[in-house]
Design a protein around this motif. Structure first.
Motif, PDB file in Angstrom:
ATOM      1  N   PRO A 184      47.450  58.466  18.253  1.00  0.00           N
ATOM      2  CA  PRO A 184      47.951  59.143  16.959  1.00  0.00           C
ATOM      3  C   PRO A 184      49.444  59.097  16.602  1.00  0.00           C
ATOM      4  O   PRO A 184      49.776  59.467  15.506  1.00  0.00           O
ATOM      5  CB  PRO A 184      47.635  60.770  17.573  1.00  0.00           C
ATOM      6  N   ARG A 201      41.707  55.304  17.693  1.00  0.00           N
ATOM      7  CA  ARG A 201      41.784  56.858  18.259  1.00  0.00           C
ATOM      8  C   ARG A 201      42.523  56.891  19.691  1.00  0.00           C
ATOM      9  O   ARG A 201      43.425  57.457  19.855  1.00  0.00           O
ATOM     10  CB  ARG A 201      40.710  57.647  18.010  1.00  0.00           C
ATOM     11  N   ASP A 202      41.900  55.947  20.406  1.00  0.00           N
ATOM     12  CA  ASP A 202      42.236  55.770  21.802  1.00  0.00           C
ATOM     13  C   ASP A 202      41.893  54.610  22.306  1.00  0.00           C
ATOM     14  O   ASP A 202      41.069  53.919  21.952  1.00  0.00           O
ATOM     15  CB  ASP A 202      41.890  57.004  22.822  1.00  0.00           C
ATOM     16  N   PRO A 215      35.746  64.007  12.938  1.00  0.00           N
ATOM     17  CA  PRO A 215      35.809  63.808  14.459  1.00  0.00           C
ATOM     18  C   PRO A 215      34.893  64.841  15.025  1.00  0.00           C
ATOM     19  O   PRO A 215      34.440  65.989  14.626  1.00  0.00           O
ATOM     20  CB  PRO A 215      37.350  64.577  14.824  1.00  0.00           C
ATOM     21  N   LYS A 247      41.155  55.082  12.745  1.00  0.00           N
ATOM     22  CA  LYS A 247      41.629  56.019  11.570  1.00  0.00           C
ATOM     23  C   LYS A 247      42.475  55.270  10.747  1.00  0.00           C
ATOM     24  O   LYS A 247      43.675  54.594  10.844  1.00  0.00           O
ATOM     25  CB  LYS A 247      42.701  57.190  12.042  1.00  0.00           C
TER      26      LYS A 247
END
Length: 314
Positions: free
Chosen positions: A13, A24-25, A191, A229
């Motif tokens: 983020p 996102r990760d 999400p 994102k």
């Protein structure tokens, strides 16, 4: 397919605060990378894969086919990348010109954004810089959906290298986005959205198919929506003066069953361009490139071969 080398991705983020697109990760990146590699296995073998530097990040480009015609550069839609063209590449490479497929900067794929992009002029700048790094003095630019918007933007803001534009049901380019498209766009990226519902929303865009996950392209876009994102503003609808400024030939193919915009209004505005060929394909959805790959290839070749500058690259 040759080994796909992923550059070090943007993850987490903290990149959002810098207005830079990111996964996102780490789990999200690995999930997307697995689908990307699977999807790329379904493409013809590229002649070359390159990663080129621009002021806004590094851009992954795959070259397919050979020939000395003015190259064709492919720009995918939102949350998509090179594998979107799986069904199109065999037909497009038959045109006697190299075909370059681009992973959009700031989108999921093997391109890596490094600076914010806040306008159509910024988007046009990285495309122009990419063409320069590829040593392409002239190129035809073909884009679908947001890729069509990008093609128009580079022709408006950086036209020097642009030989022509081919816009496939371009989003927010000749007509505003419909309320249906806004609902789908917002709903599909929330999400925690259940995967089945996300696939049904994608199916709504693609002519009402029951489950977009039945196709590798659908799984790739769904993964991009879930796992990546995007961090640039929504594309601005070009003004009348911008469209009047276009000096390159434009082929606009509008999907009659598109939920992205009012097809007839989009076609009518496209016909106001200085040099345009505009067609509405009544039975096509927004996913017209996947629905009609052979028809599309034939129409693209006919358009390009009919241009006064369709000959050899300078």
């Amino acid at each position: 397919m040759a080994e796909i080398s992923f550059p070090e991705p943007r993850i987490g983020p903290e990149w959002a605060r810098r207005r830079i697109g990111a996964f996102r990760d780490a789990v999200a990146f690995e999930r997307f990378a697995a689908v990307y590699r699977e999807a790329m296995d379904g493409l013809p073998e590229p002649e070359e894969q390159r990663t080129v530097d621009t002021s806004y990040g590094t851009v992954r480009v795959y070259r397919f086919g050979t020939g000395d015609g003015v190259p064709l550069v492919l720009m995918p839609g939102r949350q998509s990348c090179t594998p979107l063209w799986r069904t199109n590449l065999p037909g497009l490479v038959r045109g006697g010109r190299p075909v370059y497929a681009v992973d959009g900067l700031g989108e999921p794929g093997c391109s890596v954004q490094s600076a914010p992009m806040t306008s159509g002029a910024d988007q046009a700048a990285w495309i122009d810089e990419m063409l320069a790094r590829l040593e392409l003095p002239r190129a035809h630019v073909l884009g679908v959906s947001i890729g069509g918007w990008l093609a128009v933007q580079v022709a408006v803001h950086r036209p020097e290298r642009i030989a022509s534009v081919i816009a496939l049901d371009p989003a927010n380019t000749f007509a505003p986005l419909s309320w249906k498209m806004i609902v789908v766009s917002l709903g599909s990226v929330l999400p925690g959205m259940p995967e089945g519902l996300r696939n049904r929303l994608l199916g709504w865009i693609s002519g009402g198919i029951d489950d977009a996950s039945e196709h590798i392209e659908g799984r790739l876009i769904a993964s991009g929506m879930r796992d990546f994102k995007v961090r640039f503003p929504s594309p601005a609808l070009p003004g009348a003066d911008e469209l009047r400024s276009l000096r390159v030939p434009v082929l606009a193919l509008i999907a009659g069953k598109s939920i992205v915009h009012d097809a007839e209004k989009a076609a009518a505005r496209a016909r106001t361009l200085r040099d345009s060929a505009v067609e509405v394909w009544p039975e096509a959805s927004h996913a017209l490139n996947g629905e009609y790959p052979e028809r599309l290839a034939e129409r693209v070749h006919a358009f390009l071969d009919g241009l006064p500058e369709h000959g050899r690259q300078g």
